[in-house]
Design an enzyme around this catalytic site. Structure first.
Site, mmCIF file in Angstrom:
data_model
loop_
_atom_site.group_PDB
_atom_site.id
_atom_site.type_symbol
_atom_site.label_atom_id
_atom_site.label_comp_id
_atom_site.label_asym_id
_atom_site.label_seq_id
_atom_site.Cartn_x
_atom_site.Cartn_y
_atom_site.Cartn_z
ATOM 1 C CD GLN A 111 51.188 -43.424 21.105
ATOM 2 O OE1 GLN A 111 50.702 -43.983 20.071
ATOM 3 N NE2 GLN A 111 50.861 -42.324 21.602
ATOM 4 C CE LYS A 126 48.223 -47.430 18.303
ATOM 5 N NZ LYS A 126 47.757 -45.836 18.313
ATOM 6 N N GLY A 165 42.004 -44.907 22.676
ATOM 7 C CA GLY A 165 41.390 -45.206 21.472
ATOM 8 C C GLY A 165 42.072 -45.215 20.700
ATOM 9 C CG ASP A 166 44.861 -45.978 16.645
ATOM 10 O OD1 ASP A 166 45.204 -44.788 16.550
ATOM 11 O OD2 ASP A 166 45.114 -46.922 15.739
ATOM 12 C CG ASN A 240 38.443 -38.511 16.627
ATOM 13 O OD1 ASN A 240 39.463 -38.283 17.113
ATOM 14 N ND2 ASN A 240 37.413 -38.040 17.524
HETATM 15 P P1 NDP Z 1 38.712 -43.433 12.608
HETATM 16 O O1 NDP Z 1 38.624 -44.870 12.744
HETATM 17 O O2 NDP Z 1 38.043 -42.549 13.370
HETATM 18 O O3 NDP Z 1 39.168 -43.292 10.916
HETATM 19 C C1 NDP Z 1 39.887 -43.478 9.939
HETATM 20 C C2 NDP Z 1 39.575 -42.898 8.640
HETATM 21 O O4 NDP Z 1 40.458 -43.444 7.749
HETATM 22 C C3 NDP Z 1 38.171 -43.385 8.240
HETATM 23 O O5 NDP Z 1 37.532 -42.426 7.502
HETATM 24 C C4 NDP Z 1 38.482 -44.527 7.319
HETATM 25 O O6 NDP Z 1 37.477 -45.022 6.665
HETATM 26 C C5 NDP Z 1 39.549 -44.050 6.844
HETATM 27 N N1 NDP Z 1 40.663 -45.264 6.241
HETATM 28 C C6 NDP Z 1 40.980 -46.388 6.969
HETATM 29 N N2 NDP Z 1 41.609 -47.058 6.236
HETATM 30 C C7 NDP Z 1 41.932 -46.320 5.015
HETATM 31 C C8 NDP Z 1 42.291 -46.588 3.911
HETATM 32 N N3 NDP Z 1 42.987 -47.896 3.762
HETATM 33 N N4 NDP Z 1 42.140 -46.115 2.855
HETATM 34 C C9 NDP Z 1 41.446 -44.725 2.948
HETATM 35 N N5 NDP Z 1 40.752 -44.519 3.947
HETATM 36 C C10 NDP Z 1 41.070 -45.254 4.971
HETATM 37 O O7 NDP Z 1 40.507 -42.998 13.099
HETATM 38 P P2 NDP Z 1 41.048 -41.898 13.693
HETATM 39 O O8 NDP Z 1 40.427 -40.626 13.001
HETATM 40 O O9 NDP Z 1 40.907 -41.869 15.173
HETATM 41 O O10 NDP Z 1 42.531 -42.031 13.179
HETATM 42 C C11 NDP Z 1 43.041 -41.951 11.692
HETATM 43 C C12 NDP Z 1 44.583 -41.788 11.766
HETATM 44 O O11 NDP Z 1 45.010 -40.934 12.905
HETATM 45 C C13 NDP Z 1 45.384 -43.290 12.381
HETATM 46 O O12 NDP Z 1 46.463 -43.383 11.605
HETATM 47 C C14 NDP Z 1 45.533 -42.979 13.981
HETATM 48 O O13 NDP Z 1 46.405 -43.925 14.207
HETATM 49 C C15 NDP Z 1 45.802 -41.761 13.820
HETATM 50 N N6 NDP Z 1 45.580 -41.079 15.207
HETATM 51 C C16 NDP Z 1 44.501 -40.844 15.756
HETATM 52 C C17 NDP Z 1 44.373 -40.395 17.053
HETATM 53 C C18 NDP Z 1 43.223 -39.893 17.724
HETATM 54 O O14 NDP Z 1 43.130 -39.448 18.791
HETATM 55 N N7 NDP Z 1 42.061 -40.500 17.122
HETATM 56 C C19 NDP Z 1 45.463 -39.760 17.814
HETATM 57 C C20 NDP Z 1 46.927 -39.735 16.961
HETATM 58 C C21 NDP Z 1 46.953 -40.579 15.938
HETATM 59 P P3 NDP Z 1 36.387 -46.131 6.913
HETATM 60 O O15 NDP Z 1 35.355 -45.461 7.661
HETATM 61 O O16 NDP Z 1 35.703 -46.448 5.437
HETATM 62 O O17 NDP Z 1 37.189 -47.273 7.308
#
Ligand code: NDP
Length: 448
Positions: A111, A126, A165-166, A240
């Site tokens: 970060q 974080k 959030g995360d 997201n």
């Molecule tokens: P969410 O919780 O909204 O979504 C995560 C997604 O990844 C879900 O579809 C989840 O499935 C899936 N997932 C989680 N673990 C696994 C796994 N082991 N194998 C396959 N799929 C998996 O999170 P975000 O979309 O917010 O974040 C996604 C990534 O982006 C993370 O690495 C986060 O740190 C990064 N990020 C997010 C930001 C943001 O603004 N939101 C900013 C910058 C980075 P399920 O629903 O089944 O758990």
């Protein structure tokens, strides 16, 4: 032994039980070699690498809460305040059973550089907890969030540390945490980002990471005279980042044919129906089987170990948007064999180090999450600006600034790579561009 190797050896010795953190430090320091070698005396004298790999502080605390059966549950909370050389600590709160100190440290370390790249004044941090929000009632979520914030509130503030959030922390959780902060501190301030629109949130924050990923991908492709329109994409995840990456890819004329969650993936050759995906994931909070049930063109595949999942299809652009280490060497080989043009990371560290090297060695345009997913935190910083001004900007204003920031990030990482003789290595470019600004600020501020 050179300065980088000396520090890497020390970091490994001190943090042996934190593989994700070690992986992140190794990747960053390795790619900083050109800039360190060119300024070794200055950085060594100021112990910049030793200081930048040691958090300012790491806070761990007990989070007791009562479940719906009246049973007391205990989770562990974390906040790692890594580096505030260029601004207040800023970084998300992850709520997931896999959370441990090493994961929070890896994310906090990354970060620092990502936040520096946004061109905005934010430091790196974080936090999170091993709490699993899945299957919990709203009341249980509130009980957890209030307890978590009761302790965390001692360490954060609008000019000190501004969490966001995360994974597992969305608008609902941020709302409960903000309410508790306000109650304890008696202060309505921009202490968290990702807030609801009625109490200080920013328009376009929900879309920012996914949209930003596509703005950067588009800038990368344009720089290589490639038109994104008409390209086929594989996206992983359906949270997201994934949802809004898919939406913006479609706005730009590309077609996304996959998405996934932790239990399986979808292949939809007609292109993912993003409104249906939002209905399944954002409204019903259901599994992807429901998407497949409502969409005749879609195939659902349950996840099985050793399968390539979304990376097995012939696509031009790969956009990993789920979680860390989800695209490994075998997946990278499959993507290359299928002629992929670019891999741009929406998630944090989704591509393993070996896979990254393989993609780069095979001429794939590769931009890591530090640069490619910085749109989320950049828009969080825009939320902080709006809170400080006590004004709200329109969606178009925020989205326009986001687009400008992502294009600037691409220009800066491309330029940094060229300046240090590693043209086209955007991983090195991102680390170098992010590092230079923080290191200069640390040196200017003396030993602290
Ligand atoms: P969410 O919780 O909204 O979504 C995560 C997604 O990844 C879900 O579809 C989840 O499935 C899936 N997932 C989680 N673990 C696994 C796994 N082991 N194998 C396959 N799929 C998996 O999170 P975000 O979309 O917010 O974040 C996604 C990534 O982006 C993370 O690495 C986060 O740190 C990064 N990020 C997010 C930001 C943001 O603004 N939101 C900013 C910058 C980075 P399920 O629903 O089944 O758990």
């Amino acid at each position: 032994m050179g300065y980088v190797d000396e520090v890497l050896a020390k970091v490994k010795e001190k943090n042996a039980s934190e593989p994700e953190f070690l992986q992140a430090v190794e990747e960053v320091l390795d790619s900083l070699r050109p800039v360190i070698d060119a300024n070794e005396e200055l950085y060594r004298k100021n112990a910049i690498l030793e200081r930048i790999t040691e958090p300012d502080r790491q806070i761990m605390f007990r989070v007791p809460w009562v479940d719906d059966k009246g049973q007391v549950q205990v989770n562990r909370g974390y906040r790692v305040q890594f580096n505030n050389a260029i601004g207040p600590y800023k970084g998300g709160l992850r709520l997931h059973p896999s959370v441990n100190l090493g994961i929070i440290k890896f994310l906090g370390f990354e970060q620092i550089f990502k936040n520096s790249l946004t061109t905005l004044p934010i430091g790196g941090g974080k936090g999170g907890s091993d709490f699993d929000p899945k299957g919990k009632s709203d009341r249980e979520i509130m009980a957890f969030c209030q307890s978590f914030m009761t302790e965390l509130s001692k360490y954060i503030g609008a000019d000190v540390d501004v969490p966001a959030g995360d994974i597992g922390t969305g608008a609902r959780e941020i709302g409960f945490m903000f309410g508790q902060y306000k109650r304890i501190r008696g202060s309505f301030e921009g202490v968290l980002t990702g807030k609801g629109l009625t109490y200080g949130g920013s328009l376009a924050r929900t879309q920012a990471t996914g949209y930003g990923l596509l703005y950067l991908t588009n800038a990368l492709l344009k720089d290589h005279d490639i038109d994104i329109a008409g390209k086929t994409c594989a996206v992983s995840g359906s949270g997201n980042v994934a949802i809004y990456a898919i939406e913006k890819a479609h706005h730009l004329g590309a077609k996304v044919v996959t998405c996934s969650d932790s239990t399986g993936w979808i292949y939809d050759p007609e292109g993912i129906d993003v409104e249906l995906l939002k209905e399944v994931k954002e409204v019903k909070r259901a599994r992807l089987t429901e998407y497949a049930a409502a969409r005749p063109s879609a195939e659902y595949h349950a996840k099985q170990n050793g399968e390539h999942g979304v990376w097995q299809y012939k696509v031009d652009l790969a956009l990993p948007c789920a979680t860390q280490n989800e695209l490994d060497l075998e997946d990278a080989k499959m993507l290359v064999a299928n002629g992929v043009t670019s891999v741009t990371e929406g998630a944090n560290m989704p591509t393993t180090l070996e896979a990254t090297k393989y993609l780069q060695a095979n001429g794939v345009l590769f931009v890591g999450g530090k640069a490619a997913n910085a749109g989320g935190v950049a828009t969080s910083a825009l939320e902080m600006s709006q809170n400080s001004e006590r004004l709200s900007w329109t969606f178009e204003e925020v989205d326009g600034k986001l687009k400008g920031i992502m294009e600037t990030i691409y220009a800066n990482i491309s330029d940094a790579a060229k300046r240090y003789g590693v043209e086209g290595d955007y991983v090195a470019g991102a680390n170098i561009a992010g590092f230079e600004k923080v290191a200069n600020a640390m040196i200017a501020q003396g030993v602290c």
